[in-house]
Design a protein around this motif. Structure first.
Motif, mmCIF file in Angstrom:
data_model
loop_
_atom_site.group_PDB
_atom_site.id
_atom_site.type_symbol
_atom_site.label_atom_id
_atom_site.label_comp_id
_atom_site.label_asym_id
_atom_site.label_seq_id
_atom_site.Cartn_x
_atom_site.Cartn_y
_atom_site.Cartn_z
ATOM 1 N N LYS A 169 -18.272 22.351 75.446
ATOM 2 C CA LYS A 169 -16.973 22.911 75.830
ATOM 3 C C LYS A 169 -16.452 22.113 77.014
ATOM 4 O O LYS A 169 -17.168 21.896 78.009
ATOM 5 C CB LYS A 169 -17.085 24.385 76.211
ATOM 6 C CG LYS A 169 -15.759 24.970 76.717
ATOM 7 C CD LYS A 169 -15.918 26.387 77.214
ATOM 8 C CE LYS A 169 -15.938 27.362 76.072
ATOM 9 N NZ LYS A 169 -15.869 28.769 76.554
ATOM 10 N N PHE A 170 -15.203 21.676 76.917
ATOM 11 C CA PHE A 170 -14.528 20.958 77.994
ATOM 12 C C PHE A 170 -13.508 21.919 78.592
ATOM 13 O O PHE A 170 -12.537 22.293 77.920
ATOM 14 C CB PHE A 170 -13.841 19.704 77.468
ATOM 15 C CG PHE A 170 -14.760 18.760 76.734
ATOM 16 C CD1 PHE A 170 -15.355 17.694 77.391
ATOM 17 C CD2 PHE A 170 -15.040 18.946 75.380
ATOM 18 C CE1 PHE A 170 -16.202 16.828 76.719
ATOM 19 C CE2 PHE A 170 -15.876 18.085 74.704
ATOM 20 C CZ PHE A 170 -16.466 17.023 75.371
ATOM 21 N N GLU A 171 -13.745 22.318 79.821
ATOM 22 C CA GLU A 171 -12.908 23.341 80.446
ATOM 23 C C GLU A 171 -12.262 22.783 81.710
ATOM 24 O O GLU A 171 -12.921 22.140 82.528
ATOM 25 C CB GLU A 171 -13.759 24.565 80.780
ATOM 26 C CG GLU A 171 -12.974 25.751 81.306
ATOM 27 C CD GLU A 171 -13.867 26.960 81.500
ATOM 28 O OE1 GLU A 171 -14.042 27.739 80.537
ATOM 29 O OE2 GLU A 171 -14.406 27.118 82.616
ATOM 30 N N HIS A 172 -10.977 23.056 81.875
ATOM 31 C CA HIS A 172 -10.250 22.605 83.058
ATOM 32 C C HIS A 172 -9.628 23.809 83.741
ATOM 33 O O HIS A 172 -8.968 24.630 83.095
ATOM 34 C CB HIS A 172 -9.163 21.590 82.672
ATOM 35 C CG HIS A 172 -8.533 20.905 83.844
ATOM 36 N ND1 HIS A 172 -7.537 21.488 84.600
ATOM 37 C CD2 HIS A 172 -8.776 19.690 84.417
ATOM 38 C CE1 HIS A 172 -7.181 20.653 85.562
ATOM 39 N NE2 HIS A 172 -7.926 19.559 85.479
ATOM 40 N N ALA A 211 -27.499 22.796 73.133
ATOM 41 C CA ALA A 211 -28.240 22.342 71.959
ATOM 42 C C ALA A 211 -29.240 23.423 71.581
ATOM 43 O O ALA A 211 -29.893 24.005 72.458
ATOM 44 C CB ALA A 211 -28.965 21.028 72.244
ATOM 45 N N ARG A 212 -29.346 23.684 70.271
ATOM 46 C CA ARG A 212 -30.264 24.705 69.771
ATOM 47 C C ARG A 212 -30.990 24.162 68.549
ATOM 48 O O ARG A 212 -30.388 23.460 67.725
ATOM 49 C CB ARG A 212 -29.534 25.995 69.401
ATOM 50 C CG ARG A 212 -28.690 26.577 70.522
ATOM 51 C CD ARG A 212 -28.031 27.881 70.117
ATOM 52 N NE ARG A 212 -29.012 28.940 69.976
ATOM 53 C CZ ARG A 212 -29.422 29.722 70.962
ATOM 54 N NH1 ARG A 212 -28.932 29.549 72.188
ATOM 55 N NH2 ARG A 212 -30.318 30.658 70.758
ATOM 56 N N SER A 239 -28.863 24.765 77.587
ATOM 57 C CA SER A 239 -27.401 24.819 77.737
ATOM 58 C C SER A 239 -27.037 24.801 79.214
ATOM 59 O O SER A 239 -27.841 25.159 80.080
ATOM 60 C CB SER A 239 -26.839 26.074 77.064
ATOM 61 O OG SER A 239 -27.456 27.240 77.590
ATOM 62 N N ARG A 240 -25.814 24.386 79.480
ATOM 63 C CA ARG A 240 -25.274 24.373 80.842
ATOM 64 C C ARG A 240 -24.065 25.294 80.890
ATOM 65 O O ARG A 240 -23.198 25.256 80.004
ATOM 66 C CB ARG A 240 -24.849 22.966 81.262
ATOM 67 C CG ARG A 240 -24.299 22.877 82.686
ATOM 68 C CD ARG A 240 -23.879 21.452 83.031
ATOM 69 N NE ARG A 240 -23.520 21.297 84.435
ATOM 70 C CZ ARG A 240 -22.286 21.456 84.917
ATOM 71 N NH1 ARG A 240 -21.288 21.752 84.082
ATOM 72 N NH2 ARG A 240 -22.049 21.295 86.201
ATOM 73 N N ALA A 241 -24.001 26.140 81.912
ATOM 74 C CA ALA A 241 -22.884 27.055 82.074
ATOM 75 C C ALA A 241 -22.397 27.004 83.513
ATOM 76 O O ALA A 241 -23.141 26.616 84.428
ATOM 77 C CB ALA A 241 -23.286 28.477 81.700
ATOM 78 N N TYR A 268 -32.975 27.067 79.935
ATOM 79 C CA TYR A 268 -33.931 26.639 78.914
ATOM 80 C C TYR A 268 -34.537 27.895 78.279
ATOM 81 O O TYR A 268 -35.002 28.794 78.989
ATOM 82 C CB TYR A 268 -35.040 25.789 79.536
ATOM 83 C CG TYR A 268 -34.551 24.579 80.302
ATOM 84 C CD1 TYR A 268 -34.404 23.339 79.690
ATOM 85 C CD2 TYR A 268 -34.230 24.688 81.659
ATOM 86 C CE1 TYR A 268 -33.959 22.235 80.405
ATOM 87 C CE2 TYR A 268 -33.781 23.587 82.380
ATOM 88 C CZ TYR A 268 -33.646 22.361 81.742
ATOM 89 O OH TYR A 268 -33.208 21.273 82.457
ATOM 90 N N GLU A 269 -34.544 27.939 76.954
ATOM 91 C CA GLU A 269 -35.040 29.121 76.251
ATOM 92 C C GLU A 269 -35.871 28.701 75.043
ATOM 93 O O GLU A 269 -35.639 27.645 74.453
ATOM 94 C CB GLU A 269 -33.890 29.997 75.764
ATOM 95 C CG GLU A 269 -32.906 30.421 76.842
ATOM 96 C CD GLU A 269 -31.641 31.000 76.242
ATOM 97 O OE1 GLU A 269 -31.599 32.228 76.037
ATOM 98 O OE2 GLU A 269 -30.713 30.226 75.948
#
Length: 357
Positions: free
Chosen positions: A139-142, A154-155, A171-173, A204-205
């Motif tokens: 997701k690219f968020e501005h 990635a899963r 994932s990164r949030a 990480y999961e």
């Protein structure tokens, strides 16, 4: 996402408005409306569009708080061949907030401001093998405060047998700054934080889901979260406080859930979670209100629930929860028990009695 093999066309329109009179001559009023349109374009593709408007106003003697939000989003789903399920989409949100306070020195400057948030995203579920699926996305968020933020994920899922699946994910949030983070100030006490950045986490999961027998199922997952730039108060050379990104750290833990059908009329379910936090302050951070920033979470929680169909028309549920003690502020650990018995008097009438302790 919708099941495109089932939904051909779907339109949703809903909304509500409210007005409440609270203590201290406080008035809260507002309303919202949401519209959603879903269309199946073919056996392998579909589209969804959604628009949302919300307005809320809180009036207290000396304090006015208004927030008006408009949001629009859409996504397109398509299956490419036998190996790819692709999702593309994006959205835009515009929020206008006004806050005035004459009761004390804590104010937002400017009193009225507009915050904009836009994003586009893409995700592809790739069938690497009949039993292995890799999902990649970003997701690219501005936003108005910190500019561009990236949130990749990635899963990987591997179905070992018909009843057992292994999975893992990274994932990164981000949590983008609010006006509270950047614009809140109080003369002689709190300075604005114009350079406040987004809080970030890399998660990480991994886990396993299995059905060992026809009457049992089990899910176990572990997680490790790496946090950076967390919000905490800092101390300026003048001695005044300001919000800063001067805390980082990790959390890790495990979650387990299981079900057991003792009889056709009796089901048991149990769960257990464990959480460990290690959050550290960086140079220049203040310990003022640190408990609020670090949070107050129990190390473990456990639960057990029983559901019985006593007869065709009578069912009985009973559950018990164990919660560990909290440290900031101190709250002793406790046990909670609840039970409910229900009776279907007719097809249209049900009577139930519930108790809690």
């Amino acid at each position: 996402r919708p099941d495109w093999h089932r939904d051909i066309d779907s339109v949703t329109l809903q909304g509500d408005f409210f007005r409440n009179s609270l203590a201290s001559s406080t008035q809260v009023e507002g309303g919202n409306i949401l519209g959603r349109w879903t269309r199946r374009l073919s056996e392998t593709s579909g589209v969804e569009l959604q628009g949302y408007y919300d307005r809320v106003e809180r009036l207290t003697p000396g304090v006015t708080d208004r927030l008006e939000t408009f949001d629009i989003a859409g996504q397109y789903n398509v299956r490419l061949g036998a190996s790819h399920d692709l999702v593309l989409g994006g959205g835009f949100r515009n929020s206008v907030e006004e806050f005035t306070n004459t009761v004390n020195s804590f104010v937002l400057r400017p009193e009225e401001d507009t915050v904009r948030l836009g994003n586009i995203f893409v995700q592809d579920s790739i069938a690497l093998h009949e039993d292995v699926t890799l999902t990649l996305g970003n997701k690219f968020e501005h936003n108005s405060h910190t500019g561009l933020e990236l949130m990749p994920n990635a899963r990987l899922a591997w179905r070992i047998t018909d009843s057992t699946m292994l999975w893992s994910a990274v994932s990164r949030a981000v949590r983008t700054p609010s006006r509270f983070d950047r614009d809140l100030q109080a003369t002689g006490i709190l300075d604005p934080a114009d350079d406040f950045k987004s809080e970030t986490v890399i998660a990480y999961e991994a886990g396993i889901r299995t059905q060992p027998t026809d009457v049992t199922s089990l899910s176990v997952s572990v997680f490790y979260n790496d946090y950076d730039d967390l919000r905490v108060l800092g101390t300026a050379p003048s001695g005044r406080l300001f919000f800063s990104n001067r805390m980082h750290g990790t959390t890790y833990g495990v979650e387990t859930w299981g079900d057991y059908r003792v009889r056709d009329w009796w089901r048991l379910s149990a769960g257990f979670t464990y959480l460990d936090k290690d959050l550290k302050l960086e140079p220049g951070a203040s310990t003022t209100a640190l408990d609020q920033h670090q949070g107050n979470d129990p190390d473990y929680q456990a639960s057990l629930r029983s559901s019985m169909d006593i007869t065709k028309d009578v069912d009985w549920d009973i559950g018990i929860r164990f919660v560990d003690n909290l440290t900031r502020p101190v709250v002793p650990g406790y046990v909670a028990l609840d039970t409910r018995i229900g009776w279907d008097v007719t097809e249209n009438i049900e009577v139930s009695l519930a108790g809690f302790n």
